[in-house]
Design an enzyme around this catalytic site. Structure first.
Site, mmCIF file in Angstrom:
data_model
loop_
_atom_site.group_PDB
_atom_site.id
_atom_site.type_symbol
_atom_site.label_atom_id
_atom_site.label_comp_id
_atom_site.label_asym_id
_atom_site.label_seq_id
_atom_site.Cartn_x
_atom_site.Cartn_y
_atom_site.Cartn_z
ATOM 1 N N ASP A 169 -1.071 6.262 -5.528
ATOM 2 C CA ASP A 169 -2.136 7.248 -5.769
ATOM 3 C C ASP A 169 -1.621 8.286 -6.755
ATOM 4 O O ASP A 169 -0.494 8.761 -6.622
ATOM 5 C CB ASP A 169 -2.509 7.939 -4.454
ATOM 6 C CG ASP A 169 -2.851 6.927 -3.375
ATOM 7 O OD1 ASP A 169 -3.905 6.302 -3.481
ATOM 8 O OD2 ASP A 169 -2.037 6.762 -2.440
ATOM 9 N N HIS A 209 -0.789 11.034 -2.164
ATOM 10 C CA HIS A 209 -2.084 10.635 -1.616
ATOM 11 C C HIS A 209 -2.992 11.782 -1.186
ATOM 12 O O HIS A 209 -4.159 11.848 -1.557
ATOM 13 C CB HIS A 209 -1.894 9.683 -0.423
ATOM 14 C CG HIS A 209 -3.190 9.285 0.200
ATOM 15 N ND1 HIS A 209 -3.782 9.989 1.227
ATOM 16 C CD2 HIS A 209 -4.044 8.272 -0.086
ATOM 17 C CE1 HIS A 209 -4.925 9.425 1.550
ATOM 18 N NE2 HIS A 209 -5.108 8.377 0.774
ATOM 19 N N GLU A 219 -4.142 4.049 -8.511
ATOM 20 C CA GLU A 219 -5.401 4.617 -8.013
ATOM 21 C C GLU A 219 -5.494 6.082 -8.423
ATOM 22 O O GLU A 219 -4.615 6.881 -8.081
ATOM 23 C CB GLU A 219 -5.502 4.490 -6.483
ATOM 24 C CG GLU A 219 -6.883 4.939 -6.026
ATOM 25 C CD GLU A 219 -7.019 5.164 -4.527
ATOM 26 O OE1 GLU A 219 -6.275 4.558 -3.741
ATOM 27 O OE2 GLU A 219 -7.895 5.978 -4.161
ATOM 28 N N LYS A 276 -6.780 9.586 -7.941
ATOM 29 C CA LYS A 276 -7.284 10.339 -6.791
ATOM 30 C C LYS A 276 -7.624 11.749 -7.246
ATOM 31 O O LYS A 276 -6.731 12.498 -7.640
ATOM 32 C CB LYS A 276 -6.171 10.470 -5.743
ATOM 33 C CG LYS A 276 -6.109 9.389 -4.721
ATOM 34 C CD LYS A 276 -6.843 9.796 -3.456
ATOM 35 C CE LYS A 276 -6.622 8.806 -2.350
ATOM 36 N NZ LYS A 276 -7.423 7.595 -2.439
ATOM 37 N N ASP A 292 0.409 -1.894 4.394
ATOM 38 C CA ASP A 292 1.530 -0.964 4.589
ATOM 39 C C ASP A 292 2.818 -1.714 4.905
ATOM 40 O O ASP A 292 3.893 -1.115 4.904
ATOM 41 C CB ASP A 292 1.213 -0.010 5.749
ATOM 42 C CG ASP A 292 0.012 0.867 5.466
ATOM 43 O OD1 ASP A 292 -0.164 1.275 4.298
ATOM 44 O OD2 ASP A 292 -0.762 1.147 6.408
ATOM 45 N N GLU A 308 0.488 -0.587 -4.767
ATOM 46 C CA GLU A 308 -0.562 0.389 -5.062
ATOM 47 C C GLU A 308 0.042 1.771 -4.911
ATOM 48 O O GLU A 308 0.911 2.000 -4.054
ATOM 49 C CB GLU A 308 -1.705 0.203 -4.061
ATOM 50 C CG GLU A 308 -2.902 1.127 -4.260
ATOM 51 C CD GLU A 308 -2.937 2.330 -3.330
ATOM 52 O OE1 GLU A 308 -3.956 3.049 -3.367
ATOM 53 O OE2 GLU A 308 -1.970 2.573 -2.568
ATOM 54 N N HIS A 343 0.834 -1.203 0.000
ATOM 55 C CA HIS A 343 0.000 0.000 0.000
ATOM 56 C C HIS A 343 0.867 1.251 0.000
ATOM 57 O O HIS A 343 1.660 1.450 0.916
ATOM 58 C CB HIS A 343 -0.901 -0.031 1.238
ATOM 59 C CG HIS A 343 -1.934 1.052 1.274
ATOM 60 N ND1 HIS A 343 -2.083 1.898 2.336
ATOM 61 C CD2 HIS A 343 -2.869 1.411 0.359
ATOM 62 C CE1 HIS A 343 -3.070 2.731 2.096
ATOM 63 N NE2 HIS A 343 -3.575 2.461 0.900
ATOM 64 N N ARG A 344 0.704 2.081 -1.032
ATOM 65 C CA ARG A 344 1.548 3.272 -1.217
ATOM 66 C C ARG A 344 3.024 2.850 -1.177
ATOM 67 O O ARG A 344 3.858 3.582 -0.675
ATOM 68 C CB ARG A 344 1.241 4.342 -0.174
ATOM 69 C CG ARG A 344 -0.243 4.696 -0.065
ATOM 70 C CD ARG A 344 -0.534 5.746 0.987
ATOM 71 N NE ARG A 344 -1.943 5.743 1.360
ATOM 72 C CZ ARG A 344 -2.469 6.432 2.349
ATOM 73 N NH1 ARG A 344 -1.695 7.231 3.075
ATOM 74 N NH2 ARG A 344 -3.767 6.344 2.635
HETATM 75 O O1 G3P Z 1 -6.755 1.653 -3.107
HETATM 76 C C1 G3P Z 1 -6.889 1.215 -1.779
HETATM 77 C C2 G3P Z 1 -6.663 2.342 -0.823
HETATM 78 O O2 G3P Z 1 -5.430 2.943 -1.129
HETATM 79 C C3 G3P Z 1 -7.766 3.368 -0.895
HETATM 80 O O3 G3P Z 1 -7.662 4.334 0.098
HETATM 81 O O4 G3P Z 1 -7.082 6.542 0.932
HETATM 82 O O5 G3P Z 1 -5.436 4.701 1.115
HETATM 83 O O6 G3P Z 1 -5.940 5.735 -1.088
HETATM 84 P P1 G3P Z 1 -6.473 5.382 0.273
HETATM 85 MG MG MG Z 2 -4.733 4.588 -2.416
#
Ligand code: G3P
Ligand code: MG
Length: 253
Positions: A41, A54, A114, A116, A236, A39, A12-13
């Site tokens: 953003d 993000h 993703e 955003k 994470d 992933e 994540h990120r």
């Molecule tokens: O894409 C999954 C998750 O990243 C969505 O929420 O706010 O962490 O971008 P956020």
């Molecule tokens: Mg995200």
């Protein structure tokens, strides 16, 4: 694995618990810890360049101020995007999507992009970011999974990179998930984990959707979600979950 060829853990990120999120350090850490997917953003700078970031504003994760969409790329490039996380990461830079794709290809990582943006910018953000990504991403690598909370962004993604899989992101279980994912041609549904139940996961999977869940940092929670049929979790700390996945008897259940 499923038809998206996902791995069960997506950084994540990058690896947001271990390095400053959405930076080269985070993507390198995810790869070093064995993640096959990350992933990230994407938003547009004021001058319309896709950057990997993000928040709506710069304060939390950089030494800048104000809204990202009000800031030119030349200014974003000067920001420190690492010191807030730990002194050892001082000097880490905010990356453009172009720089990030080059790094991911070098690291051999697959990616969930993703999109955003607020609803007024969602379609334009998807268009600009995905036109660029579509030019840069090699055809012989698994295509990026494009996701967004914004249905407008996903509709535009379907026009710009029609062959790339799309995922609808939602913090709640969308009442119209079946209709929305069909209309947008989604391959997956990405849901905040407290909203999932075995019944919901089963219903989504019966329609052919992959189910992904965020943000999962506890091995026991990941095990439960995988048991329910969740295809992949965003974490994470992807390495922690990969170890738990490889040694299921070692963790608490
Ligand atoms: O894409 C999954 C998750 O990243 C969505 O929420 O706010 O962490 O971008 P956020
Ligand atoms: Mg995200």
């Amino acid at each position: 694995m499923n038809r998206l060829a996902l791995s069960r853990v997506i950084g994540h990120r990058g690896a947001a618990r271990l390095a400053p999120e959405n930076t080269a350090a985070a993507f390198r850490r995810a790869a070093a810890d064995g993640a096959g997917w990350v992933e990230l953003d994407v938003q547009l700078s004021r001058d319309g360049v896709p950057v990997v970031f993000h928040d709506e504003t710069l304060e939390r994760t950089t030494d800048g101020r104000g809204r990202l969409v009000d800031t030119e790329l030349s200014e974003l490039r000067r920001l420190d995007a690492g010191r807030w996380f730990a002194p050892a990461f001082a000097g880490e830079r905010l990356l453009t999507l172009e720089q990030t794709i080059a790094l991911l290809l070098q690291l051999g990582l697959s990616v969930n992009i993703e999109i955003k943006a607020d609803e007024t910018r969602a379609a334009a953000t998807a268009e600009v970011a995905l036109e660029l990504a579509g030019r840069l991403w090699p055809a012989d690598r698994p295509p990026p999974l494009v996701s967004s909370f914004s249905r407008r962004a996903l509709a535009r993604a379907a026009q710009v990179v029609p062959d790339w899989p799309r995922g609808l992101v939602s913090d709640g279980w969308p009442a119209d998930w079946r209709r929305a994912t069909r209309r947008l041609g989604c391959a997956s549904l990405h849901v905040f984990h407290p909203e999932l139940t075995p019944r919901r996961v089963r219903a989504a999977k019966e329609t052919g959707l992959a189910v992904l869940s965020y943000t999962v940092n506890e091995p026991a929670l990941a095990s439960r979600l995988w048991l329910w049929g969740v295809d992949a979790v965003f974490s994470d700390d992807p390495g922690l979950l990969l170890v738990a996945d490889a040694n299921p008897e070692a963790g608490p259940h």
